[in-house]
Design a protein around this motif. Structure first.
Motif, PDB file in Angstrom:
ATOM      1  N   ASP A 190     -55.476  71.333 -32.249  1.00  0.00           N
ATOM      2  CA  ASP A 190     -55.709  72.754 -31.999  1.00  0.00           C
ATOM      3  C   ASP A 190     -54.408  73.487 -31.690  1.00  0.00           C
ATOM      4  N   LEU A 191     -53.569  72.852 -30.874  1.00  0.00           N
ATOM      5  CA  LEU A 191     -52.308  73.498 -30.514  1.00  0.00           C
ATOM      6  C   LEU A 191     -51.428  73.672 -31.741  1.00  0.00           C
ATOM      7  N   GLN A 192     -51.452  72.662 -32.602  1.00  0.00           N
ATOM      8  CA  GLN A 192     -50.638  72.730 -33.806  1.00  0.00           C
ATOM      9  C   GLN A 192     -51.057  73.929 -34.654  1.00  0.00           C
ATOM     10  N   GLN A 193     -52.380  74.076 -34.804  1.00  0.00           N
ATOM     11  CA  GLN A 193     -52.862  75.193 -35.604  1.00  0.00           C
ATOM     12  C   GLN A 193     -52.516  76.523 -34.960  1.00  0.00           C
ATOM     13  N   GLU A 194     -52.638  76.581 -33.644  1.00  0.00           N
ATOM     14  CA  GLU A 194     -52.396  77.852 -32.984  1.00  0.00           C
ATOM     15  C   GLU A 194     -50.923  78.262 -33.020  1.00  0.00           C
ATOM     16  N   PHE A 195     -50.034  77.305 -32.795  1.00  0.00           N
ATOM     17  CA  PHE A 195     -48.615  77.658 -32.662  1.00  0.00           C
ATOM     18  C   PHE A 195     -47.765  77.225 -33.848  1.00  0.00           C
ATOM     19  N   ASP A 196     -48.354  76.726 -34.885  1.00  0.00           N
ATOM     20  CA  ASP A 196     -47.618  76.265 -36.046  1.00  0.00           C
ATOM     21  C   ASP A 196     -46.536  75.260 -35.633  1.00  0.00           C
ATOM     22  N   LEU A 197     -46.934  74.303 -34.790  1.00  0.00           N
ATOM     23  CA  LEU A 197     -46.004  73.312 -34.271  1.00  0.00           C
ATOM     24  C   LEU A 197     -45.778  72.191 -35.276  1.00  0.00           C
ATOM     25  N   ALA A 198     -44.582  71.644 -35.249  1.00  0.00           N
ATOM     26  CA  ALA A 198     -44.348  70.411 -36.001  1.00  0.00           C
ATOM     27  C   ALA A 198     -44.360  69.255 -35.008  1.00  0.00           C
ATOM     28  N   TYR A 199     -44.926  68.138 -35.410  1.00  0.00           N
ATOM     29  CA  TYR A 199     -44.955  66.966 -34.537  1.00  0.00           C
ATOM     30  C   TYR A 199     -44.185  65.812 -35.155  1.00  0.00           C
ATOM     31  N   LEU A 200     -43.352  65.189 -34.364  1.00  0.00           N
ATOM     32  CA  LEU A 200     -42.853  63.876 -34.738  1.00  0.00           C
ATOM     33  C   LEU A 200     -43.635  62.916 -33.860  1.00  0.00           C
ATOM     34  N   PHE A 201     -44.577  62.222 -34.438  1.00  0.00           N
ATOM     35  CA  PHE A 201     -45.582  61.500 -33.682  1.00  0.00           C
ATOM     36  C   PHE A 201     -45.302  60.001 -33.762  1.00  0.00           C
ATOM     37  N   ILE A 202     -44.744  59.472 -32.699  1.00  0.00           N
ATOM     38  CA  ILE A 202     -44.422  58.053 -32.685  1.00  0.00           C
ATOM     39  C   ILE A 202     -45.632  57.286 -32.174  1.00  0.00           C
ATOM     40  N   THR A 203     -46.006  56.257 -32.869  1.00  0.00           N
ATOM     41  CA  THR A 203     -47.180  55.507 -32.430  1.00  0.00           C
ATOM     42  C   THR A 203     -47.152  54.138 -33.071  1.00  0.00           C
ATOM     43  N   HIS A 204     -47.996  53.247 -32.561  1.00  0.00           N
ATOM     44  CA  HIS A 204     -48.164  52.027 -33.327  1.00  0.00           C
ATOM     45  C   HIS A 204     -49.623  51.870 -33.731  1.00  0.00           C
ATOM     46  N   ASP A 205     -50.387  52.939 -33.481  1.00  0.00           N
ATOM     47  CA  ASP A 205     -51.794  52.882 -33.808  1.00  0.00           C
ATOM     48  C   ASP A 205     -52.033  53.549 -35.154  1.00  0.00           C
ATOM     49  N   LEU A 206     -52.224  52.740 -36.183  1.00  0.00           N
ATOM     50  CA  LEU A 206     -52.349  53.322 -37.522  1.00  0.00           C
ATOM     51  C   LEU A 206     -53.643  54.088 -37.698  1.00  0.00           C
ATOM     52  N   GLY A 207     -54.634  53.747 -36.909  1.00  0.00           N
ATOM     53  CA  GLY A 207     -55.870  54.525 -36.953  1.00  0.00           C
ATOM     54  C   GLY A 207     -55.594  55.974 -36.569  1.00  0.00           C
ATOM     55  N   VAL A 208     -54.756  56.153 -35.547  1.00  0.00           N
ATOM     56  CA  VAL A 208     -54.402  57.487 -35.105  1.00  0.00           C
ATOM     57  C   VAL A 208     -53.605  58.209 -36.185  1.00  0.00           C
ATOM     58  N   VAL A 209     -52.677  57.490 -36.801  1.00  0.00           N
ATOM     59  CA  VAL A 209     -51.873  58.074 -37.874  1.00  0.00           C
ATOM     60  C   VAL A 209     -52.787  58.620 -38.963  1.00  0.00           C
ATOM     61  N   ARG A 210     -53.739  57.832 -39.299  1.00  0.00           N
ATOM     62  CA  ARG A 210     -54.659  58.200 -40.376  1.00  0.00           C
ATOM     63  C   ARG A 210     -55.330  59.554 -40.115  1.00  0.00           C
ATOM     64  N   VAL A 211     -55.713  59.801 -38.883  1.00  0.00           N
ATOM     65  CA  VAL A 211     -56.444  61.032 -38.620  1.00  0.00           C
ATOM     66  C   VAL A 211     -55.566  62.215 -38.239  1.00  0.00           C
ATOM     67  N   ILE A 212     -54.310  61.974 -37.825  1.00  0.00           N
ATOM     68  CA  ILE A 212     -53.559  63.129 -37.336  1.00  0.00           C
ATOM     69  C   ILE A 212     -52.359  63.519 -38.201  1.00  0.00           C
ATOM     70  N   ALA A 213     -51.789  62.571 -38.939  1.00  0.00           N
ATOM     71  CA  ALA A 213     -50.512  62.853 -39.601  1.00  0.00           C
ATOM     72  C   ALA A 213     -50.691  63.234 -41.060  1.00  0.00           C
ATOM     73  N   SER A 214     -49.679  63.931 -41.585  1.00  0.00           N
ATOM     74  CA  SER A 214     -49.683  64.172 -43.018  1.00  0.00           C
ATOM     75  C   SER A 214     -48.684  63.258 -43.720  1.00  0.00           C
ATOM     76  N   ARG A 215     -47.617  62.889 -43.042  1.00  0.00           N
ATOM     77  CA  ARG A 215     -46.670  61.936 -43.616  1.00  0.00           C
ATOM     78  C   ARG A 215     -46.386  60.806 -42.645  1.00  0.00           C
ATOM     79  N   VAL A 216     -45.972  59.666 -43.162  1.00  0.00           N
ATOM     80  CA  VAL A 216     -45.663  58.514 -42.324  1.00  0.00           C
ATOM     81  C   VAL A 216     -44.285  57.979 -42.667  1.00  0.00           C
TER      82      VAL A 216
END
Ligand SMILES: Nc1ncnc2c1ncn2[C@@H]1O[C@H](COP(=O)(O)OP(=O)(O)OP(=O)(O)O)[C@@H](O)[C@H]1O
Ligand SMILES: Nc1ncnc2c1ncn2[C@@H]1O[C@H](COP(=O)(O)OP(=O)(O)OP(=O)(O)O)[C@@H](O)[C@H]1O
Ligand SMILES: [Mg+2]
Ligand SMILES: [Mg+2]
Lengths: 333, 283, 321
Positions: A190-216
């Motif tokens: 929601d915050l991303q949509q509201e503020f046009d934020l870019a995220y560099l999202f570090i994780t090791h949970d690929l399930g999370v990547v699948r639902v939140i990221a556009s690139r890996v």
């Protein structure tokens, strides 16, 4: 075309521990555009946090460049640059000073940058608290009275205080339980949509990547071994490490298992030769060929999917992709 | 939970510890006596140069509760004024040494590198010399006076505070909240004083309270050796040492002054224990 | 198989200044020899407290503990502290939730590891100890044990620290290992590997494992049996296969729905509301305020009911079966 929001070019970072040298980050290049989410995944110790630290200016690269909106960042960062990048850390229990109130924590960036009068700051803090799903009443509380999820919300609010363009999120949900994680992921979206934020999202949970990221970006021992769109990589991982990574995802249903590539768990691995040379994954890779021990492969592939592997996994056949799509359809129906 | 109720709960936990409460009461009495000495002391004028040979060397009685000294001054009055001196000495010494110690320990731990090496080496050198010897050496260079005594003791004391702060900060500086402040662009000074210092405060206060007792004791030892405040200032240490000449006949001089020292030291020590509870963080 | 650990009706209340906090409300569970039992549940449901209660690591003051914890025939709740201390670190060990808090940044990993090792193997000389530690670290896929031993915890990544903790927990080959979320900072491949190591240990030495986690995927792979905990009690217990194929308690279902899926790119459904405040008394089912199926009948005391090998504390079962 305007320059990407964040551009890292051939960044290296070498640490010295005792007499040993650690190549934490080797020749990493990546870009993040405005409003997009780029996930960085990779084994523990593969240099993800170090990469984040280089971007945040906590560490100085041994060589290479970091550019923000076309401007090269060198030496001490100016306050304007610091305002543009926010950080959310992994451990919600250490990210807030136990002796300061929530309001003070969120207000810190305002204090440091001298933004606003007292009253304005107070208002802004209240506003931010509401944005992250808390309320102004939390302002005078101490972190100890908050749960892990609430603390992570406070950390997100603090990162948003200066209206940044980019948030670096270093495993923001990995110490939260699943249901809180689901809340935080929604909040981030929601915050991303509201503020046009870019995220560099570090994780090791690929399930999370699948639902939140556009690139890996997939890292292994300090290098990027594969990068591409989430769709491409999940459909058809090419680098053997990515394949292993996806095959290792702990899933909760057989349905999900169908989306994992296979992996020859019992295959023999040679794992010989000088680990400093060639592909660092070769010591764990049953698919290694002779060349893997001699040089680190160049990136190949094109456009939205590139990988560094001499013996890549063949593309997933149309038949399987269709089968998966069908399953998805059936599930939706 | 609001902040005031957090504080309130701290107090309640403090109050549970009976010994700390006793300590607090002792200190409160001592402070009260010290501040209002002219009104509390039965013979306030005896704090100065008074000679009253008629009443000299009186044992404790209804008129002079703790007896009189060799020139006829009321011992109780002098002890009450002595508290003033002792507390002042302790407070000044602790304040100076906490300031210096915190600055040095904090800078060494947080800045690291060469700064750390140099600062901690200096601290260790000071720690290696026994306190009393160092203080005496410093005092040897100057006339005995309250001021010099305080400077000498602060010189002896700060390394302990430096060590304490150094240890705490070293284990805190990798905490997320420190990194978070650095990332926002907070200057090292801000990180040290606004983020790290509050986390050292509880330990510092506890130690300060313990030290208060010891500093007063050390001050008394110095006066006992003739290196404290010069006469006629009432000083508990000086009273013990002067009284010692007349032991065991005129026993009350030394013993009563010694009791005074004991009460102050004990009070601060008991309170120190409870302070930990008071400052414990609650939501 | 023989039960190695039997926890019965464990009830725990902390007396705080705000009044009593009832964190465990009749927890019963058992772990058999060779068995791996998982304890799952949201944050604050009492998982860590259960683990600490079993090991006798709860603070002494201001707590009321009732019930029994029988380990190899003796009740740990009433056992002498010295005897208990002896068992800990030898017969039963624990891997703590937060490696950064459990490791001291002022000592090198070597120093801390040696301290642990000397408790279970005091006979080793320096060289043997070094070799033991290196092997243990290699077992958890650390390729350069010497560097890691030389380091301080802050020089290692979170995952490396966690692996160090795991290696320390396993070195004495305990009878019972309690692992409190040992995988949070590990990437999936290493997680797989460490799980495999723990699995191997449990199979070859008969070590039983009580495994605390909120990662349901990991639980599905690792555990033989699962206990789902909510608000200080166990609301569902089943074999792993059964639980994932046919979760019965609405809470278990909600928990599963909040996991991101590979088969979908939609954000998962969070559970609305929050875990009940342990200071408030609870009437009936603790999940009622957050449950879509809740009715007035849920205010009655809810017993654990058996469905085959599955035990569920929910009255709305017929609708599912
Ligand atoms: N300050 C430092 N001094 C020495 N070595 C370091 C330092 N920081 C990181 N390293 C080393 O650099 C490598 C990369 O560490 P980093 O923390 O970036 O990994 P990571 O990918 O974030 O791992 P994780 O997923 O476990 O957090 C590791 O081998 C680590 O031990
Ligand atoms: N010493 C204590 N005094 C009072 N309450 C306590 C104490 N220790 C734990 N609690 C409370 O007990 C409850 C259960 O805590 P516990 O740490 O067991 O949760 P958990 O299930 O392990 O959660 P997480 O997934 O976050 O680790 C919490 O509400 C906590 O606040
Ligand atoms: Mg990291
Ligand atoms: Mg826990």
């Amino acid at each position: 075309m305007s320059p990407p929001l964040l551009k890292v070019t051939k960044a290296n970072k070498v640490f010295h521990v005792g007499s040993a040298t650690v190549h934490a980050v080797t020749d990493i290049s990546l870009t993040v555009n405005k409003g997009e989410t780029v996930a960085v995944v990779g084994e523990s110790g593969s240099g993800k946090t170090t990469l984040a630290n280089l971007i945040l200016g906590i560490e100085i690269p041994t060589s290479g460049e970091v550019e923000l909106a076309g401007e090269q960042l060198k030496g001490r960062r100016s306050k304007t640059v610091r305002r543009k990048i926010g950080l959310v850390q992994q451990n919600p229990y250490s990210t807030l000073n136990p002796r300061k109130s929530i309001g003070q924590a969120i207000g810190l960036p305002l204090d440091v940058h001298g933004i606003g009068s007292r009253a304005e700051r107070r208002r802004r803090i209240g506003e931010l608290l509401e944005k992250v799903g808390l309320n102004a009443g939390h302002r005078d509380r101490r972190p100890l009275a908050l749960s892990g999820g609430q603390r992570q919300r406070v950390a997100i609010a603090r990162a948003l205080t200066t209206n940044p363009d980019l948030l670096v999120l270093d495993e923001p949900t990995s110490s939260l339980d699943v249901s809180v994680q689901a809340h935080i992921l929604r909040l981030l979206r929601d915050l991303q949509q509201e503020f046009d934020l870019a995220y560099l999202f570090i994780t090791h949970d690929l399930g999370v990547v699948r639902v939140i990221a556009s690139r890996v970006v997939v890292m292994y021992r300090g290098r990027v071994v594969e990068e591409g769109s989430v769709a491409a990589i999940f459909r058809s991982p090419r680098h053997r490490y990515t394949q292993l990574l996806l095959a290792s995802i702990p899933t909760v249903s057989e349905e999900d298992d169908a989306f994992k590539p296979d992996w020859p768990w019992d295959a023999d691995v040679k794992g010989d030769g000088d680990p400093a040379e060639g592909c660092p994954f070769r010591s764990r890779c049953p698919f290694a060929v002779e060349r893997c021990g001699q040089e680190f492969p160049d990136m190949r592939g094109s456009g939205d999917h590139r990988y560094a592997c001499f013996n890549p996994r063949p593309e997933t056949s149309e038949a399987i992709v269709n089968l998966q799509a069908e399953k998805l359809e059936r599930k939706k129906a | 939970m609001s902040q005031s109720s957090a504080r309130w709960r701290g107090w309640r936990r403090f109050a549970r510890n009976k010994l700390s409460v006793l300590g607090a009461v002792l200190i409160a009495i001592v402070f009260f006596c010290a501040i209002f000495a002219p009104y509390v002391a039965p013979y306030p004028e005896h704090a100065g140069v008074v000679v009253n040979f008629l009443d000299a060397n009186q044992p404790p009685s209804a008129k002079y509760w703790l007896g009189t000294d060799t020139v006829g001054r009321d011992v109780l009055s002098r002890i009450i004024f002595g508290f003033r001196n002792s507390l002042m000495l302790g407070a000044v010494v602790i304040a100076i040494s906490i300031t210096i110690g915190t600055a040095i320990g904090m800078a060494a731990a947080y800045l690291g590198g060469k700064t750390e090496l140099v600062l901690m080496r200096i601290t260790d050198i000071f720690l290696a010399i026994p306190s009393l010897v160092l203080a005496m050496a410093i005092l040897g260079l100057a006339k005995p006076s309250q001021l010099y005594a305080m400077i000498a003791m602060a010189t002896v004391w700060w390394p302990w505070h430096a060590r304490l702060v150094y240890g705490i900060v070293r284990s805190l500086k990798y905490e997320g909240f420190v990194v978070a402040a650095e990332v926002v662009g907070a200057s090292p000074l801000r990180v040290m004083f606004s983020e790290l210092l509050p986390n050292c405060a509880p330990n510092l206060f506890t130690k300060a309270s313990l030290d208060m007792g010891f500093v007063i004791l050390l001050g008394a030892s110095l006066s006992f050796l003739g290196m404290g405040a010069p006469p006629p200032t009432p000083d508990l240490g000086t009273m013990v040492s002067e009284g010692a000449q007349y032991l065991p006949d005129i026993w009350w001089l030394s013993v009563m002054a010694g009791m005074g020292i004991f009460i102050v030291v004990l009070g601060f020590n008991l309170v120190a224990d409870g302070l930990r509870d008071l400052f414990d963080i609650v939501g | 198989m023989k039960e190695i650990l039997t926890v019965k009706d464990l009830d725990l209340t902390f007396d705080t200044l705000d009044g009593p906090v009832n964190v465990l409300r009749g927890v019963s569970l058992s772990v058999r020899e060779h068995e791996r039992v998982a304890l799952v549940g949201e944050s604050g449901s009492g998982k860590s407290v259960t683990a600490r209660a079993i090991l006798g690591l709860l603070p002494e003051r201001n707590r009321r503990l009732n019930g029994s914890v029988v380990f190899e025939g003796s009740d740990l709740v009433t056992e002498r502290p010295s005897r208990l201390r002896e068992r800990r670190g030898r017969d039963m060990t624990m891997i703590f939730q937060d490696p950064m808090a459990a490791l001291n940044p002022v000592y090198t990993i070597r120093n801390q590891f040696l301290a642990v090792l000397s408790r279970s193997h005091p006979e080793l000389n320096a060289k043997q100890a070094e070799a033991r530690m290196s092997d243990a670290l290699r077992d958890v896929s650390i390729i350069d044990p010497t560097r890691v031993l030389d380091s301080y915890s802050f020089q290692l990544s979170g995952g490396l620290n966690q692996r160090v903790m795991i290696a320390m927990g396993l070195i004495s080959r305990p009878r019972l290992l309690i692992a409190d979320e040992p995988g949070t900072a590990l990437d999936v491949t290493v997680q797989q590997q460490t799980l495999l190591i723990m699995k191997r240990l449990s199979e070859s030495y008969g070590t039983s494992i009580l495994f605390i986690s909120h990662n349901l995927g990991v639980v599905r792979q690792f555990a033989d049996r699962v206990c789902v905990m909510y608000s200080g009690r166990i609301v569902e217990e089943a074999t792993t296969a059964e639980l994932f194929a046919n979760p019965r308690h609405p809470y278990t279902r909600a928990l599963l729905a909040s996991v991101p899926r590979l088969s979908s790119d939609e954000l998962p459904e969070p559970i609305e509301g929050s875990v009940p405040d342990p200071r408030e008394p609870i009437k009936g089912c603790p999940f009622k305020p957050r449950c879509a199926l809740a009715t007035d009948d849920c205010l009655q005391p809810i017993p654990l009911r058996e469905f085959g090998t599955q035990r569920v504390a929910c009255i709305h079962q017929e609708e599912f079966a």
